[in-house]
Scaffold this motif. Structure first.
Motif, PDB file in Angstrom:
ATOM      1  N   TYR A 140       0.834  -1.081   0.189  1.00 40.01           N
ATOM      2  CA  TYR A 140      -0.023   0.110   0.157  1.00 40.01           C
ATOM      3  C   TYR A 140       0.565   1.401  -0.065  1.00 40.01           C
ATOM      4  O   TYR A 140       0.797   1.974   0.933  1.00 40.01           O
ATOM      5  CB  TYR A 140      -0.909  -0.063   1.123  1.00 40.01           C
ATOM      6  N   PHE A 192      -0.147   4.828   1.271  1.00 41.30           N
ATOM      7  CA  PHE A 192      -0.366   5.098   2.733  1.00 41.30           C
ATOM      8  C   PHE A 192       0.758   5.982   3.377  1.00 41.30           C
ATOM      9  O   PHE A 192       1.899   6.117   3.103  1.00 41.30           O
ATOM     10  CB  PHE A 192      -0.187   3.648   3.542  1.00 41.30           C
ATOM     11  N   ILE A 248      -9.982   0.185   3.350  1.00 36.45           N
ATOM     12  CA  ILE A 248      -9.752   1.378   2.377  1.00 36.45           C
ATOM     13  C   ILE A 248     -11.141   1.702   1.539  1.00 36.45           C
ATOM     14  O   ILE A 248     -11.512   2.769   1.427  1.00 36.45           O
ATOM     15  CB  ILE A 248      -8.670   0.938   1.414  1.00 36.45           C
ATOM     16  N   ASP A 276      -4.834   6.462   4.902  1.00 36.18           N
ATOM     17  CA  ASP A 276      -5.299   6.614   3.486  1.00 36.18           C
ATOM     18  C   ASP A 276      -5.872   7.740   3.516  1.00 36.18           C
ATOM     19  O   ASP A 276      -6.953   7.969   4.006  1.00 36.18           O
ATOM     20  CB  ASP A 276      -5.796   5.247   3.078  1.00 36.18           C
TER      21      ASP A 276
END
Length: 123
Positions: free
Chosen positions: A31, A34, A111, A47
């Protein structure tokens, strides 16, 4: 504690530190969008400014905290992986493997659920 490196250096047992470094590295590689903030002496991955997941350690385990709503949504999967949980987190003992496929499902869920969320925590 100002950053992720401070957090990792505070893990005195080398094997434990290496496991947490692996977990953190996996999260950052999987990710890259992030941001990592340190709050309450633990790394929290965000996020677009909203909380997604946090990791912390104790003498006996790594704690994974994705928020209560997410624990409830994945309670059965968490138990099938052999992890103990509370309403707010689940625990991976130092001798248990990290179920990265479960972790990915949990993070992806947060998310998606928080895609238009503007606050740090769910209300």
């Amino acid at each position: 504690m100002k950053d992720i490196n401070d957090f990792l250096l505070n893990i005195s047992e080398l094997e434990h530190r290496q496991r947490v470094e692996e977990l953190v590295d996996w999260t950052i590689k999987t990710y890259p969008q992030f941001s990592v903030v340190i709050k309450w002496n633990q790394p929290m991955f965000t996020d677009h400014g909203t909380f997604i997941i946090a990791y912390s350690t104790s003498k006996k385990h790594i704690s994974i905290a994705p928020e209560t709503v997410t624990i409830l949504a994945f309670k059965d999967d968490i138990e099938k992986s052999g992890y103990q949980h509370t309403d707010n987190l689940f625990k991976i003992t130092w001798d248990q493997p990290i179920d990265y496929s479960l972790l990915k499902k949990i993070i992806d869920y947060n998310i998606q659920e928080k895609i238009n969320y503007t606050k740090f925590w769910r209300e």
